[in-house]
Design an enzyme around this catalytic site. Structure first.
Site, short mmCIF file in Angstrom:
data_model
loop_
_atom_site.label_atom_id
_atom_site.label_comp_id
_atom_site.label_asym_id
_atom_site.label_seq_id
_atom_site.Cartn_x
_atom_site.Cartn_y
_atom_site.Cartn_z
CE LYS A 1 -3.62 2.44 2.52
NZ LYS A 1 -4.61 2.41 3.60
CE LYS B 1 -6.24 1.93 -0.54
NZ LYS B 1 -6.67 2.11 0.78
C1 PBG Z 1 -7.07 3.64 5.44
C2 PBG Z 1 -7.60 3.56 4.06
C3 PBG Z 1 -7.50 4.53 3.07
C4 PBG Z 1 -8.10 4.03 1.93
C5 PBG Z 1 -8.57 2.76 2.26
N1 PBG Z 1 -8.22 2.49 3.58
C6 PBG Z 1 -6.98 5.91 3.14
C7 PBG Z 1 -5.58 6.14 3.47
O1 PBG Z 1 -4.75 5.23 3.61
O2 PBG Z 1 -5.26 7.32 3.63
C8 PBG Z 1 -8.21 4.71 0.63
C9 PBG Z 1 -9.20 4.13 -0.33
C10 PBG Z 1 -9.50 4.98 -1.50
O3 PBG Z 1 -8.83 6.00 -1.77
O4 PBG Z 1 -10.45 4.63 -2.20
N2 PBG Z 1 -8.00 3.09 6.35
#
Ligand code: PBG
Length: 349
Positions: free
Chosen positions: A219, A271
């Site tokens: 991520k 991701k």
């Molecule tokens: C954190 C989380 C995020 C997203 C999913 N889980 C935001 C981040 O890491 O700042 C982003 C998902 C998206 O942009 O669609 N719980």
């Protein structure tokens, strides 16, 4: 005579010679593109509804009707009632699962609403489980950023850094509460080191050996999460670069994935999706478990905005983006278009 081709006597054809015999193509890949039926038959990648997961938001504080998210047109902050209807629609569309995020009414330093059995996310999980039972895989986001008043994904040290080792036990408590509320799968997205092992251990100790873990393994600290932060009323100031990965690192995505596999992840995830297809392809190559990719909020918002301006063909672009993610190696795709895309891909079959 082909009416579209000028004949050799047309003055515009001066200097144009027919292909010499020896230079006619021996291989003609175009033969397999001649008709829609032919193209459909030889397609190497097929996207099916069962591999799509819908991320969805449930908001606390007694909202009664769903509130549309400005930067995610077509997506809503749901009440515990309207989330049930959404889940029912998702099950009817034949998609694989739903991934729930909570927006609590009250936040605190450590995000304690996250593991409160009465907290909004746990209430949402129970509501959805009640509505669809086992017809959908119910996943829960296991992360604290929606629940902390500073908006970071974990507890802070006195000097304001996210403290890995005091955060992981909070994730464990959250995961157990989600399993208790009825989640089939928890999905730790906070990028703390060692989180998968600790969550697995906690779930097993509480008897939830059958609750699976979808690990957000690779991520990245992406600006494409922007609209999501609106969606969850995130209070973050600053960034997550000290725990999420640097977008320039490809090899590290593999390292993170191998660690999560060793710690017991049942599924791994990359991701964002579209701008990280190289990482996705690397991960798909080595993973022995299913690989998910998250088509994030910014990917959705960009395409919706361009389509709203009439600059691109919305339907074809949605289809192409999802097909590309699956082609790169995703077995599952988290996408805000899951319900609509399920219908689309079914019509195209
Ligand atoms: C954190 C989380 C995020 C997203 C999913 N889980 C935001 C981040 O890491 O700042 C982003 C998902 C998206 O942009 O669609 N719980």
């Amino acid at each position: 005579m082909n009416p579209y081709l000028p004949d050799a006597s047309d003055p515009r054809m001066a200097g144009v010679k027919p292909l010499p015999e020896g230079l006619r193509p021996v291989s003609r890949p175009r033969r397999l593109r001649t008709t829609p039926a032919m193209r459909r038959m030889v397609a190497e990648t097929r996207v099916v509804p069962a591999q799509l997961i819908l991320p969805a938001f449930v908001k606390g504080g007694g909202v009664d009707s769903p509130v549309e998210i400005t930067s995610l047109p077509g997506q809503f902050q749901h009440s515990t009632e309207s989330i049930k209807e959404l889940a029912t629609q998702a099950a009817e569309a034949g998609i694989g699962g739903i991934d729930l995020f909570g927006i609590p009414e009250h936040k605190d330093e450590i995000g304690s609403q996250a593991w409160d059995p009465k907290g909004i996310l746990n209430a949402g999980i129970s509501a959805v489980r009640e509505a669809v039972g086992d017809d959908l895989v119910i996943c829960a986001d296991t992360c604290l950023d929606e629940f902390t008043e500073h908006g970071h994904c974990g507890a802070l040290t006195p000097d304001g850094r996210v403290d890995n080792d005091s955060t992981v036990p909070l994730y464990a408590a959250m995961a157990v509460s989600q399993a208790r509320a009825g989640a089939h799968m928890v999905s730790p997205s906070g990028m703390m080191d060692g989180q998968i092992a600790v969550i697995r251990d906690a779930l097993d100790r509480e008897g939830f050996t059958d609750v699976s873990i979808m690990a957000y393994s690779a991520k990245y600290a992406s600006a494409f999460f922007g609209p999501f932060r609106d969606a969850v009323d995130c209070s973050l100031k600053g960034d997550r670069k000290a725990y999420q990965q640097d977008p320039s690192n490809r090899r590290e995505g593999l390292r993170e994935t191998l660690l999560d596999l060793a710690e017991g992840a049942d599924l791994v995830m990359v991701k964002p999706a579209s701008h990280y297809l190289d990482v996705l392809s690397d991960v798909a190559e080595v993973s022995q478990v299913p690989v998910a990719a998250y088509q994030v909020s910014g990917e959705y918002a960009m395409l919706e905005a361009a389509a709203a301006n009439g600059w691109i063909d919305r339907r074809r672009c949605i289809g192409e983006s999802l097909t590309s993610i699956v082609r790169a190696g995703a077995d599952l795709v988290l996408t805000y278009w899951a319900i609509e895309a399920a219908q689309m891909f079914r019509e195209d079959l």
